[in-house]
Design a protein around this motif. Structure first.
Motif, PDB file in Angstrom:
ATOM      1  N   ASP A  61      76.752  21.681  66.405  1.00 37.82           N
ATOM      2  CA  ASP A  61      76.856  23.056  66.886  1.00 37.82           C
ATOM      3  C   ASP A  61      77.373  23.928  65.750  1.00 37.82           C
ATOM      4  O   ASP A  61      78.579  24.069  65.557  1.00 37.82           O
ATOM      5  CB  ASP A  61      77.802  23.114  68.089  1.00 37.82           C
ATOM      6  N   CYS A  62      76.435  24.475  64.965  1.00 35.31           N
ATOM      7  CA  CYS A  62      76.829  25.343  63.855  1.00 35.31           C
ATOM      8  C   CYS A  62      75.682  26.300  63.572  1.00 35.31           C
ATOM      9  O   CYS A  62      74.618  26.234  64.197  1.00 35.31           O
ATOM     10  CB  CYS A  62      77.182  24.532  62.602  1.00 35.31           C
ATOM     11  N   SER A  63      75.893  27.198  62.639  1.00 34.30           N
ATOM     12  CA  SER A  63      74.854  28.132  62.221  1.00 34.30           C
ATOM     13  C   SER A  63      74.241  27.653  60.916  1.00 34.30           C
ATOM     14  O   SER A  63      74.889  26.969  60.118  1.00 34.30           O
ATOM     15  CB  SER A  63      75.436  29.540  62.034  1.00 34.30           C
ATOM     16  N   VAL A  64      72.976  28.012  60.694  1.00 37.63           N
ATOM     17  CA  VAL A  64      72.268  27.602  59.491  1.00 37.63           C
ATOM     18  C   VAL A  64      71.387  28.745  59.014  1.00 37.63           C
ATOM     19  O   VAL A  64      70.911  29.557  59.806  1.00 37.63           O
ATOM     20  CB  VAL A  64      71.410  26.335  59.749  1.00 37.63           C
ATOM     21  N   VAL A  65      71.207  28.823  57.706  1.00 30.72           N
ATOM     22  CA  VAL A  65      70.229  29.724  57.114  1.00 30.72           C
ATOM     23  C   VAL A  65      69.358  28.877  56.192  1.00 30.72           C
ATOM     24  O   VAL A  65      69.857  28.023  55.455  1.00 30.72           O
ATOM     25  CB  VAL A  65      70.907  30.891  56.364  1.00 30.72           C
ATOM     26  N   VAL A  66      68.037  29.076  56.281  1.00 32.52           N
ATOM     27  CA  VAL A  66      67.081  28.288  55.496  1.00 32.52           C
ATOM     28  C   VAL A  66      66.769  29.068  54.226  1.00 32.52           C
ATOM     29  O   VAL A  66      65.915  29.950  54.199  1.00 32.52           O
ATOM     30  CB  VAL A  66      65.809  27.984  56.298  1.00 32.52           C
ATOM     31  N   ALA A  67      67.508  28.737  53.156  1.00 32.48           N
ATOM     32  CA  ALA A  67      67.453  29.499  51.903  1.00 32.48           C
ATOM     33  C   ALA A  67      66.443  28.873  50.951  1.00 32.48           C
ATOM     34  O   ALA A  67      66.792  28.310  49.915  1.00 32.48           O
ATOM     35  CB  ALA A  67      68.842  29.573  51.274  1.00 32.48           C
ATOM     36  N   VAL A  68      65.176  28.985  51.327  1.00 28.23           N
ATOM     37  CA  VAL A  68      64.057  28.451  50.550  1.00 28.23           C
ATOM     38  C   VAL A  68      63.053  29.579  50.361  1.00 28.23           C
ATOM     39  O   VAL A  68      62.628  30.209  51.337  1.00 28.23           O
ATOM     40  CB  VAL A  68      63.404  27.262  51.288  1.00 28.23           C
ATOM     41  N   GLY A  69      62.657  29.847  49.109  1.00 25.46           N
ATOM     42  CA  GLY A  69      61.827  31.005  48.831  1.00 25.46           C
ATOM     43  C   GLY A  69      60.423  30.921  49.372  1.00 25.46           C
ATOM     44  O   GLY A  69      59.835  31.929  49.776  1.00 25.46           O
ATOM     45  N   SER A  70      59.819  29.742  49.396  1.00 23.85           N
ATOM     46  CA  SER A  70      58.440  29.576  49.854  1.00 23.85           C
ATOM     47  C   SER A  70      58.324  29.843  51.347  1.00 23.85           C
ATOM     48  O   SER A  70      58.956  29.150  52.158  1.00 23.85           O
ATOM     49  CB  SER A  70      57.967  28.152  49.561  1.00 23.85           C
ATOM     50  N   PRO A  71      57.497  30.818  51.753  1.00 20.89           N
ATOM     51  CA  PRO A  71      57.340  31.062  53.195  1.00 20.89           C
ATOM     52  C   PRO A  71      56.826  29.851  53.962  1.00 20.89           C
ATOM     53  O   PRO A  71      57.294  29.575  55.068  1.00 20.89           O
ATOM     54  CB  PRO A  71      56.335  32.215  53.239  1.00 20.89           C
ATOM     55  N   ALA A  72      55.871  29.120  53.376  1.00 20.98           N
ATOM     56  CA  ALA A  72      55.301  27.970  54.080  1.00 20.98           C
ATOM     57  C   ALA A  72      56.338  26.877  54.289  1.00 20.98           C
ATOM     58  O   ALA A  72      56.453  26.302  55.380  1.00 20.98           O
ATOM     59  CB  ALA A  72      54.101  27.437  53.307  1.00 20.98           C
ATOM     60  N   LEU A  73      57.109  26.567  53.245  1.00 25.14           N
ATOM     61  CA  LEU A  73      58.139  25.541  53.377  1.00 25.14           C
ATOM     62  C   LEU A  73      59.242  25.998  54.310  1.00 25.14           C
ATOM     63  O   LEU A  73      59.767  25.203  55.109  1.00 25.14           O
ATOM     64  CB  LEU A  73      58.698  25.187  51.996  1.00 25.14           C
ATOM     65  N   ARG A  74      59.612  27.265  54.234  1.00 28.13           N
ATOM     66  CA  ARG A  74      60.655  27.788  55.119  1.00 28.13           C
ATOM     67  C   ARG A  74      60.223  27.643  56.580  1.00 28.13           C
ATOM     68  O   ARG A  74      61.015  27.225  57.444  1.00 28.13           O
ATOM     69  CB  ARG A  74      60.957  29.241  54.767  1.00 28.13           C
ATOM     70  N   ARG A  75      58.976  27.978  56.864  1.00 23.88           N
ATOM     71  CA  ARG A  75      58.443  27.842  58.229  1.00 23.88           C
ATOM     72  C   ARG A  75      58.494  26.396  58.697  1.00 23.88           C
ATOM     73  O   ARG A  75      58.901  26.105  59.831  1.00 23.88           O
ATOM     74  CB  ARG A  75      57.011  28.359  58.272  1.00 23.88           C
ATOM     75  N   SER A  76      58.111  25.470  57.826  1.00 25.47           N
ATOM     76  CA  SER A  76      58.122  24.052  58.181  1.00 25.47           C
ATOM     77  C   SER A  76      59.536  23.558  58.457  1.00 25.47           C
ATOM     78  O   SER A  76      59.783  22.826  59.428  1.00 25.47           O
ATOM     79  CB  SER A  76      57.482  23.238  57.053  1.00 25.47           C
ATOM     80  N   LEU A  77      60.487  23.957  57.625  1.00 24.89           N
ATOM     81  CA  LEU A  77      61.870  23.526  57.810  1.00 24.89           C
ATOM     82  C   LEU A  77      62.469  24.096  59.090  1.00 24.89           C
ATOM     83  O   LEU A  77      63.193  23.403  59.805  1.00 24.89           O
ATOM     84  CB  LEU A  77      62.703  23.929  56.596  1.00 24.89           C
ATOM     85  N   VAL A  78      62.165  25.357  59.381  1.00 26.99           N
ATOM     86  CA  VAL A  78      62.665  25.969  60.617  1.00 26.99           C
ATOM     87  C   VAL A  78      62.112  25.232  61.826  1.00 26.99           C
ATOM     88  O   VAL A  78      62.838  24.943  62.789  1.00 26.99           O
ATOM     89  CB  VAL A  78      62.298  27.463  60.662  1.00 26.99           C
TER      90      VAL A  78
END
Length: 218
Positions: A61-78
């Motif tokens: 139970d915490c907050s996260v930010v996906v700090a990855v520049g690539s939109p495609a990789l960011r979408r996959s990680l989210v």
């Protein structure tokens, strides 16, 4: 203070760590726990621990930010995070950014130092607006878009999901960028950009048309 982790351990992740420090300097807001990286070769970044791979989040139970520049990789990680974690996506805005009162910003967005969002701007989810960029009135920026440093969206610009701007791009008023399109650094865009196109130059010209769904491969 709320617990927060950064997913990613590269250059943009370190910049977001600096954003967190700047926010906490003004008002203690985030208890930063550390970084997550699926391919880490080191044990710490910027003096902070790498806690483990992205599945470290499962059941936490915490907050996260996906700090990855690539939109495609960011979408996959989210998508991977949403599949089984209790986490919440943080929105981080550097204290030096200027945000108009009529601006709407979705969860997971990262607004870096010196960015300016003026009036009636809408950002979707997990958007990056990087250092010194300007998003002018009535612009719409879709989910997972990336706006690299010192880029400028003039009034009424539309960026569909996953569109990506390189550094120093200028988008003239009223232009539409299709989903998962890419605009190379230094480009001046005066013509609409179709989905999946890669454009460069001043004015913009198409150098490649990628297949639909390219961002879901690999």
């Amino acid at each position: 203070m709320k617990d927060l982790v950064i997913l990613g351990a590269g250059g943009h992740a370190r910049e977001i760590h600096q954003c967190i420090l700047a926010i906490n300097h003004l008002s203690p807001t985030w208890n930063f726990l550390g970084f997550l990286d699926d391919y880490a070769l080191q044990t710490e970044v910027a003096g902070c621990p790498i806690l483990g791979p992205s599945n470290w989040l499962q059941g936490r139970d915490c907050s996260v930010v996906v700090a990855v520049g690539s939109p495609a990789l960011r979408r996959s990680l989210v998508a991977g995070i949403q599949a089984g974690a209790l986490v919440k996506f943080a929105t981080l805005i550097h204290p030096s950014a200027q945000i108009g009162s009529s601006v709407s910003i979705g969860p997971g967005c990262m607004i870096s130092a010196g960015a300016v969002l003026t009036a009636d701007v809408v950002l979707g989810q997990h958007v990056i607006v990087n250092t010194g960029s300007v998003v002018s009135h009535d612009s719409r920026v879709g989910d997972f878009c990336t706006i690299a440093p010192m880029s400028c969206l003039c009034g009424g610009v539309s960026m569909a999901e996953g569109a990506e701007l390189g550094a120093g791009v200028t988008i003239t008023p009223g232009i539409a960028l299709g989903e998962w399109s890419v605009v190379g650094a230094g480009t001046t865009v005066i013509h609409n950009v179709s989905p999946n196109e890669i454009v460069v130059g001043a004015p913009n010209r198409v150098i490649k048309k990628q297949d639909a769904g390219w961002h879901e491969k690999g």
